[in-house]
Design an enzyme around this catalytic site. Structure first.
Site, PDB file in Angstrom:
ATOM      1  N   LYS A 178       0.827  -1.211   0.000  1.00 47.19           N
ATOM      2  CA  LYS A 178       0.000   0.000   0.000  1.00 47.19           C
ATOM      3  C   LYS A 178       0.867   1.271   0.000  1.00 47.19           C
ATOM      4  O   LYS A 178       0.645   2.181  -0.788  1.00 47.19           O
ATOM      5  CB  LYS A 178      -0.934   0.013   1.222  1.00 47.19           C
ATOM      6  CG  LYS A 178      -1.877  -1.178   1.318  1.00 47.19           C
ATOM      7  CD  LYS A 178      -2.788  -1.105   2.528  1.00 47.19           C
ATOM      8  CE  LYS A 178      -2.094  -1.108   3.854  1.00 47.19           C
ATOM      9  NZ  LYS A 178      -1.399  -2.378   4.204  1.00 47.19           N
ATOM     10  N   ARG A 212      12.136  -6.310   5.375  1.00 47.32           N
ATOM     11  CA  ARG A 212      12.214  -4.869   5.650  1.00 47.32           C
ATOM     12  C   ARG A 212      12.670  -4.624   7.094  1.00 47.32           C
ATOM     13  O   ARG A 212      13.352  -3.655   7.390  1.00 47.32           O
ATOM     14  CB  ARG A 212      10.845  -4.217   5.408  1.00 47.32           C
ATOM     15  CG  ARG A 212      10.868  -2.707   5.619  1.00 47.32           C
ATOM     16  CD  ARG A 212       9.535  -2.063   5.348  1.00 47.32           C
ATOM     17  NE  ARG A 212       8.490  -2.629   6.173  1.00 47.32           N
ATOM     18  CZ  ARG A 212       7.211  -2.304   6.085  1.00 47.32           C
ATOM     19  NH1 ARG A 212       6.818  -1.431   5.190  1.00 47.32           N
ATOM     20  NH2 ARG A 212       6.318  -2.840   6.876  1.00 47.32           N
ATOM     21  N   ARG A 269      -0.371  -9.057  13.230  1.00 49.63           N
ATOM     22  CA  ARG A 269      -0.867  -7.979  12.349  1.00 49.63           C
ATOM     23  C   ARG A 269      -1.785  -8.573  11.286  1.00 49.63           C
ATOM     24  O   ARG A 269      -2.811  -7.980  10.930  1.00 49.63           O
ATOM     25  CB  ARG A 269       0.307  -7.247  11.687  1.00 49.63           C
ATOM     26  CG  ARG A 269       1.048  -6.345  12.649  1.00 49.63           C
ATOM     27  CD  ARG A 269       2.412  -5.933  12.123  1.00 49.63           C
ATOM     28  NE  ARG A 269       2.369  -5.114  10.922  1.00 49.63           N
ATOM     29  CZ  ARG A 269       3.458  -4.772  10.220  1.00 49.63           C
ATOM     30  NH1 ARG A 269       4.653  -5.154  10.620  1.00 49.63           N
ATOM     31  NH2 ARG A 269       3.346  -4.028   9.141  1.00 49.63           N
TER      32      ARG A 269
HETATM   33  P1  AP5 Z   1       4.707  -1.517   1.833  1.00 51.99           P
HETATM   34  O1  AP5 Z   1       4.521  -0.718   0.614  1.00 51.99           O
HETATM   35  O2  AP5 Z   1       5.216  -0.818   3.049  1.00 51.99           O
HETATM   36  O3  AP5 Z   1       3.377  -2.310   2.210  1.00 51.99           O
HETATM   37  P2  AP5 Z   1       2.187  -1.860   3.130  1.00 51.99           P
HETATM   38  O4  AP5 Z   1       0.984  -2.584   2.670  1.00 51.99           O
HETATM   39  O5  AP5 Z   1       2.124  -0.359   3.200  1.00 51.99           O
HETATM   40  O6  AP5 Z   1       2.734  -2.504   4.497  1.00 51.99           O
HETATM   41  P3  AP5 Z   1       2.899  -1.892   5.924  1.00 51.99           P
HETATM   42  O7  AP5 Z   1       3.687  -2.897   6.687  1.00 51.99           O
HETATM   43  O8  AP5 Z   1       3.440  -0.503   5.948  1.00 51.99           O
HETATM   44  O9  AP5 Z   1       1.396  -1.855   6.298  1.00 51.99           O
HETATM   45  P4  AP5 Z   1       0.633  -1.964   7.594  1.00 51.99           P
HETATM   46  O10 AP5 Z   1      -0.723  -1.841   7.102  1.00 51.99           O
HETATM   47  O11 AP5 Z   1       0.890  -3.090   8.513  1.00 51.99           O
HETATM   48  O12 AP5 Z   1       1.302  -0.751   8.393  1.00 51.99           O
HETATM   49  P5  AP5 Z   1       0.758   0.660   8.837  1.00 51.99           P
HETATM   50  O13 AP5 Z   1       1.908   1.541   8.886  1.00 51.99           O
HETATM   51  O14 AP5 Z   1      -0.454   1.058   8.081  1.00 51.99           O
HETATM   52  O15 AP5 Z   1       5.662  -2.747   1.431  1.00 51.99           O
HETATM   53  C1  AP5 Z   1       6.120  -3.664   2.391  1.00 51.99           C
HETATM   54  C2  AP5 Z   1       7.491  -4.185   1.916  1.00 51.99           C
HETATM   55  O16 AP5 Z   1       7.306  -4.922   0.707  1.00 51.99           O
HETATM   56  C3  AP5 Z   1       8.500  -3.075   1.586  1.00 51.99           C
HETATM   57  O17 AP5 Z   1       9.771  -3.480   1.963  1.00 51.99           O
HETATM   58  C4  AP5 Z   1       8.375  -2.921   0.062  1.00 51.99           C
HETATM   59  O18 AP5 Z   1       9.570  -2.467  -0.513  1.00 51.99           O
HETATM   60  C5  AP5 Z   1       8.058  -4.361  -0.357  1.00 51.99           C
HETATM   61  N1  AP5 Z   1       7.219  -4.410  -1.565  1.00 51.99           N
HETATM   62  C6  AP5 Z   1       6.164  -3.596  -1.888  1.00 51.99           C
HETATM   63  N2  AP5 Z   1       5.614  -3.975  -3.059  1.00 51.99           N
HETATM   64  C7  AP5 Z   1       6.340  -5.059  -3.490  1.00 51.99           C
HETATM   65  C8  AP5 Z   1       6.248  -5.894  -4.645  1.00 51.99           C
HETATM   66  N3  AP5 Z   1       5.320  -5.700  -5.597  1.00 51.99           N
HETATM   67  N4  AP5 Z   1       7.134  -6.904  -4.754  1.00 51.99           N
HETATM   68  C9  AP5 Z   1       8.087  -7.124  -3.790  1.00 51.99           C
HETATM   69  N5  AP5 Z   1       8.227  -6.353  -2.675  1.00 51.99           N
HETATM   70  C10 AP5 Z   1       7.346  -5.332  -2.529  1.00 51.99           C
HETATM   71  O19 AP5 Z   1       0.236   0.312  10.328  1.00 51.99           O
HETATM   72  C11 AP5 Z   1       1.124  -0.003  11.373  1.00 51.99           C
HETATM   73  C12 AP5 Z   1       0.346  -0.084  12.684  1.00 51.99           C
HETATM   74  O20 AP5 Z   1      -0.236   1.194  12.984  1.00 51.99           O
HETATM   75  C13 AP5 Z   1      -0.847  -1.060  12.695  1.00 51.99           C
HETATM   76  O21 AP5 Z   1      -0.454  -2.377  12.999  1.00 51.99           O
HETATM   77  C14 AP5 Z   1      -1.714  -0.436  13.801  1.00 51.99           C
HETATM   78  O22 AP5 Z   1      -1.206  -0.733  15.080  1.00 51.99           O
HETATM   79  C15 AP5 Z   1      -1.528   1.057  13.574  1.00 51.99           C
HETATM   80  N6  AP5 Z   1      -2.534   1.628  12.634  1.00 51.99           N
HETATM   81  C16 AP5 Z   1      -2.283   2.212  11.429  1.00 51.99           C
HETATM   82  N7  AP5 Z   1      -3.423   2.609  10.856  1.00 51.99           N
HETATM   83  C17 AP5 Z   1      -4.425   2.271  11.693  1.00 51.99           C
HETATM   84  C18 AP5 Z   1      -5.852   2.392  11.622  1.00 51.99           C
HETATM   85  N8  AP5 Z   1      -6.452   2.954  10.560  1.00 51.99           N
HETATM   86  N9  AP5 Z   1      -6.584   1.914  12.675  1.00 51.99           N
HETATM   87  C19 AP5 Z   1      -5.987   1.360  13.747  1.00 51.99           C
HETATM   88  N10 AP5 Z   1      -4.635   1.196  13.871  1.00 51.99           N
HETATM   89  C20 AP5 Z   1      -3.866   1.650  12.848  1.00 51.99           C
END
Ligand code: AP5
Length: 201
Positions: free
Chosen positions: A14, A128, A146
């Site tokens: 994402k 990562r 998660r």
């Molecule tokens: P990346 O692009 O970072 O993927 P992502 O889906 O954004 O993954 P995240 O780990 O950032 O998402 P998340 O939803 O757990 O975290 P968030 O920060 O929202 O890519 C991941 C990796 O894969 C990277 O190394 C990238 O280079 C690689 N990659 C990407 N595309 C690729 C491809 N096509 N092929 C190969 N490799 C690829 O949330 C963190 C925490 O915050 C949550 O657990 C929760 O505690 C809290 N939180 C955040 N938002 C909320 C909410 N709305 N409500 C409640 N709690 C929340």
């Protein structure tokens, strides 16, 4: 206004795709994860409370993230649209977002659901974790938690957006640029400004 939700499990890409979309379509990126990490870095009370939950891979309370999004929408009144990344994550958050956008008469145009299998998600996040410094990227048990949070609290949102006719599934286990092309294909179908030229009187 072009409002897009990027939907998908942790590690589905994402954040990676949001950066490319905002660059191409000149939109504002709203990532609740990034906002929470900024609060942690600034050692605010909100950040310190959120950190305890995030480090375990659990969601933070709805009211906290809804409040953050409300502030960002109010502070970006001239934006051409928003890419919501990691928000909404519960039905309550989705209902709150619809209500906020209704005030601006600018509903969500499309919800892009990036599909990636669990093995690949875990591989990406742990890879990562070697450099990200994110506590929730380092440990397989937390990564799995998660994903459980996603399956139990966030995945039901797919039905919410399917009922609105907005959900589009995208295969996420492909190179970044191929996933981006698939996302742009769906965005272009709902982006009414694309290719429009002023009519000659
Ligand atoms: P990346 O692009 O970072 O993927 P992502 O889906 O954004 O993954 P995240 O780990 O950032 O998402 P998340 O939803 O757990 O975290 P968030 O920060 O929202 O890519 C991941 C990796 O894969 C990277 O190394 C990238 O280079 C690689 N990659 C990407 N595309 C690729 C491809 N096509 N092929 C190969 N490799 C690829 O949330 C963190 C925490 O915050 C949550 O657990 C929760 O505690 C809290 N939180 C955040 N938002 C909320 C909410 N709305 N409500 C409640 N709690 C929340």
């Amino acid at each position: 206004m072009l409002n897009i939700v990027l939907f998908g499990p942790p590690g589905s890409g994402k954040g990676t795709q949001a950066e490319k979309i905002i660059d191409k379509y000149k939109l504002v990126h709203l990532s609740t994860g990034d906002m929470l990490r900024a609060e942690i870095a600034a050692a605010t009370t909100l950040g310190l409370e959120a950190k305890t939950l995030m480090d375990k891979g659990e969601l933070v309370p709805d009211a906290v993230v809804i409040g953050m999004i409300e502030n960002k929408l109010a502070g970006n009144k001239t934006a051409g649209g928003f890419v919501f990344d990691g928000f909404p994550r519960t039905v309550k958050q989705a209902e709150a977002l619809d209500a906020l956008l209704e005030k601006h008469k600018a509903p969500i145009k499309v919800v892009l659901s990036i599909k990636v299998g669990e093995e690949e998600l875990t591989r990406r996040i742990l890879a990562r974790g070697a450099t990200s410094g994110r506590a929730d990227d380092q440990n397989e048990t937390i990564v799995k938690n998660r994903v459980v949070e996603y399956r139990t609290k966030t995945e039901p949102l797919a039905n919410y957006y399917t009922a609105q006719g907005k959900l589009k599934d995208i295969t996420g286990e492909k190179p970044v640029d191929e996933v981006f092309a698939s996302l742009c294909h769906e965005i272009d179908k709902v982006n009414s400004n694309k290719g429009l030229t002023p009519s000659v009187p």
